[in-house]
Design an enzyme around this catalytic site. Structure first.
Site, PDB file in Angstrom:
ATOM      1  CE  LYS B  89      -3.951  -1.611   0.186  1.00  0.00           C
ATOM      2  NZ  LYS B  89      -5.437  -1.368  -1.644  1.00  0.00           N
ATOM      3  CD  GLU B 111     -10.585   4.422   0.663  1.00  0.00           C
ATOM      4  OE1 GLU B 111     -10.201   5.588   0.364  1.00  0.00           O
ATOM      5  OE2 GLU B 111      -9.738   3.802  -0.111  1.00  0.00           O
ATOM      6  CB  SER B 377      -0.330  -8.029  -1.682  1.00  0.00           C
ATOM      7  OG  SER B 377      -1.299  -8.707  -0.596  1.00  0.00           O
TER       8      SER B 377
END
Lengths: 269, 395
Positions: B89, B111, B377
């Site tokens: 991220k 969010e 990830s």
């Protein structure tokens, strides 16, 4: 009755239009007929009915909760159109989100609007750039697709929106979502003037945050042809869910007060 | 032709279905991104942060023990779990926060579902000296307490969202409402390849670094291209990030979605596998919806895959037949979570565990001469409470 006729009639009486919004089916589909009846009796000129969506990004908490109540009580597009057919004698506008229109099919949705006497359709998450296909369907079925403009709307977009607008133009009085506020924005007047420089044909309806007589007067003084009141009506419903008589009385009384503020105004033209 | 087109479309998918108030802001954002993305100074600054701060490039690790267990294709792991913050991220949040700062915005909102994007936003905002508020569903706050605390430690303010299903989609609704209200001062930092144009494009461009590194590293190690690349799909940012560089190659690309309790139960987050076309959160893509167009509540043991929409570009690639998608259930993801932890000493995020499970299953049916890359990830520290609970272990 058509939106255009209503505005013509009001112009003759030197009045501005009061557009009242509630979520259809809140708290139940059966209640909506009486709720709308009370609003009409109180003086609402045009009724805007929300077909609720599970994820209403342009709405504040009051209307979102009303939508949740309505959905829980069994509201869907089929129930909506059947219900709306039963409301007569007043121009009707439908407000919903694009996914519900897409899911039914653009042509089918416009056709069902037309069949149930809906004269205007507002889709707050459908900007002019994406509106081509729905605009076509609405024209085919003689339904006005009503667009929104805001203070952030650029000159270029404003031109484009006005070119395709019919019925009325929904002027968003502030940045943000629907809901009750203390004041209406000082940016409203310049925005209305900006629009009128491009076109003074289409009626300008101001909405978002209008919840009392003072707001109505302010909006009209700023140059609005109509005011749209939503959350404040929905709140009356919410606060009186257990007491139907009180709810209907509250709606009648509130409509009357707001309507008064749209009458006897000094005319622009 | 490069997609998205000028209207933000990947053929019929994508677009910009946003309230009028936001339209000018989206146009401005698109313009700013297109300018800065071509600007060498901007790219160098981002590269500096990605290298010195985020810890890129991340390793492409040959999972020898796992491969032996599968007794088939050799499995490589792209170690995005080693990016600062514990997930891919940060690639996106650093880039967008830098863009926001260059655009003169001081406040960032975001969010978050699993909390990983929220944490990554808080990290980027802190590193770049910006204010940060993160919307998070109360259901997710409960599931991801650790990440809530991490955000707060780094100066992020977590705003609980208790509307609708109290998860990611509701957090997006609230963040959009905030942006509607504060559009002039605030930058909305979306964490996946969803939302109105230009977000799906921006986030993809920020995440493409994963695939660029992977392709180069793999060629160096194996001298050829892999047979398959596997990634989990919630919104789809890590998947598009690793897939994009392989789109023109003869490499199988597989997206793994949250099968939850099984597609047939209706409790899942497998939008590409089981969804239909529609508009949610500003984009036309596949959705989980009912016959009237109401959005269904998704479900997954992993908060990061618990979303009833998906990036429009993945819907497009699926329709084109360029990617394949498959669901993996909670139980299977848990199995992979344990398997990778024990065999390699790597605790994967529950999201990534879905991809690991499918990769192992695939590997079992392939030969030693074949290779699979899994985009790992994120790391699984954030999930240990959830996993312990699922396994009946009291911590």
């Amino acid at each position: 009755m058509r939106i255009e006729e209503k505005f013509g009639e009001l112009r003759g009486k030197k009045e501005r239009a009061l557009i009242g919004f509630v979520i259809a089916g809140d708290p139940t589909p059966e209640d909506t007929i009486d709720i709308v009846g009370a609003m009409i009796r109180g003086g609402v000129d045009i009724i805007e009915l929300g077909l609720p969506f599970s994820d209403p990004i342009a709405d504040g908490p009051t209307i979102q909760k009303a939508g949740e109540r309505s959905l829980k009580a069994g509201m869907n597009s089929d129930v909506f159109f059947e219900l709306v057919k039963k409301i007569e004698g007043i121009p009707k506008v439908c407000l919903t989100y694009y996914n519900l229109v897409l899911r039914r099919g653009l042509d089918e949705f416009a056709r069902d609007c037309s069949r149930s006497g809906i004269d205007g359709l507002i889709v707050p998450d459908l900007p002019i750039e994406e509106a081509g296909p729905l605009l076509k369907a609405c024209r085919r079925h003689k339904v006005n697709l009503i667009f929104l403009v805001a203070q952030t709307t650029t000159e270029e977009r404003l031109q484009r929106i006005l070119k395709d607008s019919s019925g009325f133009l929904y002027v968003v009085s502030l940045l943000g979502v629907t809901g009750v506020r203390d004041h209406i924005s000082s940016g409203l007047k310049p925005l209305l003037e900006r629009i009128k420089q491009i076109s003074d044909e289409i009626p300008l309806a101001v909405g978002f945050g209008i919840s009392k007589e003072e707001h109505v007067s302010e909006a009209i003084e700023a140059g609005a042809d109509a005011v749209i009141v939503g959350s404040a009506f929905v709140r009356i419903i919410e606060e009186n869910i257990g007491d139907r008589e009180k709810m209907l009385k509250g709606l009648r009384y509130f409509s009357r007060r707001l309507k008064k503020a749209t009458q006897n105004v000094r005319c622009r033209t | 032709m490069e997609l998205p087109d000028k209207r933000g479309r990947f053929e019929e998918y994508g677009g910009r279905f946003a309230p009028e108030v936001l339209m000018p802001a989206l146009e401005k954002l698109e313009k700013a991104f297109n300018e800065y993305w071509k600007n060498t100074g901007f790219r160098q600054e981002l590269e500096y942060y990605l290298k010195e701060f985020a810890g890129r490039p991340t390793p492409l690790y040959y999972a020898k023990n796992l491969s032996e267990k599968a007794d088939g294709a050799r499995i490589y792991l792209k170690r995005e779990d080693l990016v600062h913050g514990g997930a891919h991220k940060l690639n996106n949040t650093l880039g967008q926060a830098l863009l926001a700062r260059n655009m003169g915005k001081k406040r960032i909102i975001a969010e978050t579902g699993a909390g990983q994007h929220g944490v990554a936003t808080a990290i980027a905002a802190s590193a770049l000296g910006m204010e940060c508020e993160v919307y998070m569903g109360t259901e997710d706050i409960e599931r991801q307490k650790l990440n809530v605390f991490r955000m707060e430690l780094m100066g992020g303010k977590v705003i609980p969202v208790s509307s609708g299903s109290c998860t990611l989609k509701d957090a997006i609704n609230e963040a959009m409402r905030d942006w509607l209200t504060n559009v002039e001062t605030t930058y909305y930092l979306i964490g996946s390849i969803v939302g109105p144009h230009p977000y799906p494009m921006i986030v993809r461009e920020m995440q493409r670094v994963i695939g660029r590194e992977t392709r180069k590293q793999f060629l160096e190690k194996e001298g050829s291209l892999p047979d398959a690349v596997v990634a989990c799909v919630g919104g789809g940012s890590n998947a598009i990030g690793i897939f994009y560089e392989f789109l023109q190659d003869n490499v199988e690309l597989i997206g793994v979605e949250a099968g939850g309790r099984g597609i047939e139960t209706g409790e899942h987050g497998a939008t590409l596998c089981a969804g239909t076309d529609g508009v949610l959160h500003g984009t036309y893509s596949k959705l989980l919806q009912d016959e009237y167009g109401q959005i269904k509540t998704s479900y997954s043991i992993s908060a990061g895959l618990d979303y009833p929409g998906v990036g429009p570009e993945l819907s497009y690639l699926l329709r084109k037949g360029r990617i394949r998608v498959t669901p993996v259930r909670d139980k299977e993801a848990l199995e992979a979570f344990k398997l990778l932890s024990r065999s390699e000493g790597i605790i994967p995020a529950l999201e990534s565990s879905h991809a690991v499970y499918h990769a192992v299953k695939m590997a079992e049916d392939m030969g030693r001469d074949q290779t699979i890359i899994v985009n790992l990830s994120g790391r699984g520290d954030k999930d240990v409470f959830t996993v312990a609970k699922a396994l009946g272990v009291k911590l």
